[in-house]
Write a protein that holds these residues in place. Sequence first.
Motif, PDB file in Angstrom:
ATOM      1  N   LYS A  57       0.836  -1.213   0.000  1.00 50.36           N
ATOM      2  CA  LYS A  57       0.000   0.000   0.000  1.00 50.36           C
ATOM      3  C   LYS A  57       0.866   1.257   0.000  1.00 50.36           C
ATOM      4  N   SER A  58       2.014   1.136   0.629  1.00 55.37           N
ATOM      5  CA  SER A  58       2.934   2.280   0.689  1.00 55.37           C
ATOM      6  C   SER A  58       4.284   1.858   0.120  1.00 55.37           C
ATOM      7  N   LEU A  59       4.864   2.733  -0.690  1.00 53.49           N
ATOM      8  CA  LEU A  59       6.138   2.439  -1.342  1.00 53.49           C
ATOM      9  C   LEU A  59       7.179   3.438  -0.845  1.00 53.49           C
ATOM     10  N   VAL A  60       8.250   2.920  -0.289  1.00 49.58           N
ATOM     11  CA  VAL A  60       9.342   3.783   0.183  1.00 49.58           C
ATOM     12  C   VAL A  60      10.562   3.523  -0.702  1.00 49.58           C
ATOM     13  N   PHE A  61      11.106   4.573  -1.255  1.00 52.70           N
ATOM     14  CA  PHE A  61      12.330   4.472  -2.043  1.00 52.70           C
ATOM     15  C   PHE A  61      13.457   5.036  -1.187  1.00 52.70           C
ATOM     16  N   GLN A  62      14.323   4.145  -0.726  1.00 51.83           N
ATOM     17  CA  GLN A  62      15.411   4.541   0.189  1.00 51.83           C
ATOM     18  C   GLN A  62      16.747   4.505  -0.543  1.00 51.83           C
ATOM     19  N   PHE A  63      17.484   5.611  -0.493  1.00 50.94           N
ATOM     20  CA  PHE A  63      18.758   5.647  -1.221  1.00 50.94           C
ATOM     21  C   PHE A  63      19.621   6.820  -0.752  1.00 50.94           C
ATOM     22  N   PRO A  64      20.926   6.741  -0.993  1.00 51.72           N
ATOM     23  CA  PRO A  64      21.784   7.903  -0.777  1.00 51.72           C
ATOM     24  C   PRO A  64      21.679   8.822  -1.985  1.00 51.72           C
ATOM     25  N   MET A  65      21.665  10.118  -1.746  1.00 57.37           N
ATOM     26  CA  MET A  65      21.669  11.035  -2.897  1.00 57.37           C
ATOM     27  C   MET A  65      22.999  10.920  -3.626  1.00 57.37           C
ATOM     28  N   PHE A  66      22.933  10.696  -4.911  1.00 55.30           N
ATOM     29  CA  PHE A  66      24.122  10.654  -5.785  1.00 55.30           C
ATOM     30  C   PHE A  66      23.924  11.704  -6.873  1.00 55.30           C
ATOM     31  N   TRP A  67      24.763  12.677  -6.915  1.00 57.49           N
ATOM     32  CA  TRP A  67      24.693  13.725  -7.940  1.00 57.49           C
ATOM     33  C   TRP A  67      23.277  14.263  -8.118  1.00 57.49           C
ATOM     34  N   SER A  69      20.533  13.122  -7.422  1.00 58.36           N
ATOM     35  CA  SER A  69      19.536  12.171  -7.903  1.00 58.36           C
ATOM     36  C   SER A  69      19.709  10.868  -7.118  1.00 58.36           C
ATOM     37  N   CYS A  70      19.312   9.776  -7.724  1.00 65.69           N
ATOM     38  CA  CYS A  70      19.399   8.474  -7.060  1.00 65.69           C
ATOM     39  C   CYS A  70      20.500   7.638  -7.709  1.00 65.69           C
ATOM     40  N   PRO A  71      20.978   6.593  -7.044  1.00 66.67           N
ATOM     41  CA  PRO A  71      21.911   5.668  -7.698  1.00 66.67           C
ATOM     42  C   PRO A  71      21.301   5.062  -8.968  1.00 66.67           C
ATOM     43  N   ALA A  72      22.188   4.692  -9.880  1.00 64.17           N
ATOM     44  CA  ALA A  72      21.767   4.336 -11.241  1.00 64.17           C
ATOM     45  C   ALA A  72      20.756   3.184 -11.300  1.00 64.17           C
ATOM     46  N   LEU A  73      20.884   2.220 -10.398  1.00 65.88           N
ATOM     47  CA  LEU A  73      19.976   1.062 -10.497  1.00 65.88           C
ATOM     48  C   LEU A  73      18.527   1.446 -10.170  1.00 65.88           C
ATOM     49  N   LEU A  74      18.343   2.461  -9.352  1.00 68.60           N
ATOM     50  CA  LEU A  74      16.966   2.893  -9.086  1.00 68.60           C
ATOM     51  C   LEU A  74      16.378   3.574 -10.319  1.00 68.60           C
ATOM     52  N   LYS A  75      17.202   4.314 -11.026  1.00 70.20           N
ATOM     53  CA  LYS A  75      16.725   4.905 -12.295  1.00 70.20           C
ATOM     54  C   LYS A  75      16.349   3.782 -13.265  1.00 70.20           C
ATOM     55  N   GLN A  76      17.207   2.756 -13.323  1.00 72.41           N
ATOM     56  CA  GLN A  76      16.910   1.596 -14.184  1.00 72.41           C
ATOM     57  C   GLN A  76      15.592   0.940 -13.769  1.00 72.41           C
TER      58      GLN A  76
END
Length: 169
Positions: A57-67, A69-76
């Motif tokens: 029901k809830s989606l959390v996207f957890q990541f370190p800020m890289f440039w 934005s997000c790390p490349a695999l999350l963009k993928q």
Amino acid sequence: MSLLVILAHPDLAQSRVNKALKVALEPMGVTISDLYALYPDFKIDIASEQDKLIKAKSLVFQFPMFWYSCPALLKQYFDDVLTYGFAYGSKGKALADKTFALAISLGAREGDFQGKFSLESVLTPFRAISHFIGTKYAAPFLTYDTGNLSDTALQAQARGYQEWVKGLA
Ligand SMILES: Cc1cc2nc3c(=O)[nH]c(=O)nc-3n(C[C@H](O)[C@H](O)[C@H](O)COP(=O)(O)O)c2cc1C
């Protein structure tokens, strides 16, 4: 708790902040999709990830800020998993009305965003994704100044993360 954490850190073994935040969630019965552990070759199992999204029901996207934005695999992940007919398009309503929330760690201090680029402006693409797929964008959970965070402050942040997650569910 029907909450899915999509975690994107390319080197969790060397991580201090995101590892501590992940560990804080482990006893809480949330599903954690550790993208770099699952897909080190960037070949994402789209059906499996879409299935996890449907169940939450809830989606959390957890990541370190890289440039900023997000790390490349999350963009993928966004490119591959949020497909037409699933996440958008006239028949793509699978994620509509779910909560979309970001949990980001930053080397920067909060005050660093008071100049030309506000954090809100930097996060606009994520907010736009959330809008496009029909989810409800929640206020993000932010951990600033990671390089100077004491152990005590990190523990407090981890407890704060647990409370923030409870508030989403
Ligand atoms: C390639 C790279 C790019 C980064 N870009 C940013 C950035 O744009 N803004 C920022 O505040 N921190 C930036 N950082 C710092 C990371 O966000 C910070 O080291 C991380 O959040 C610490 O979390 P961890 O202990 O889980 O690794 C960057 C770090 C790396 C390695």
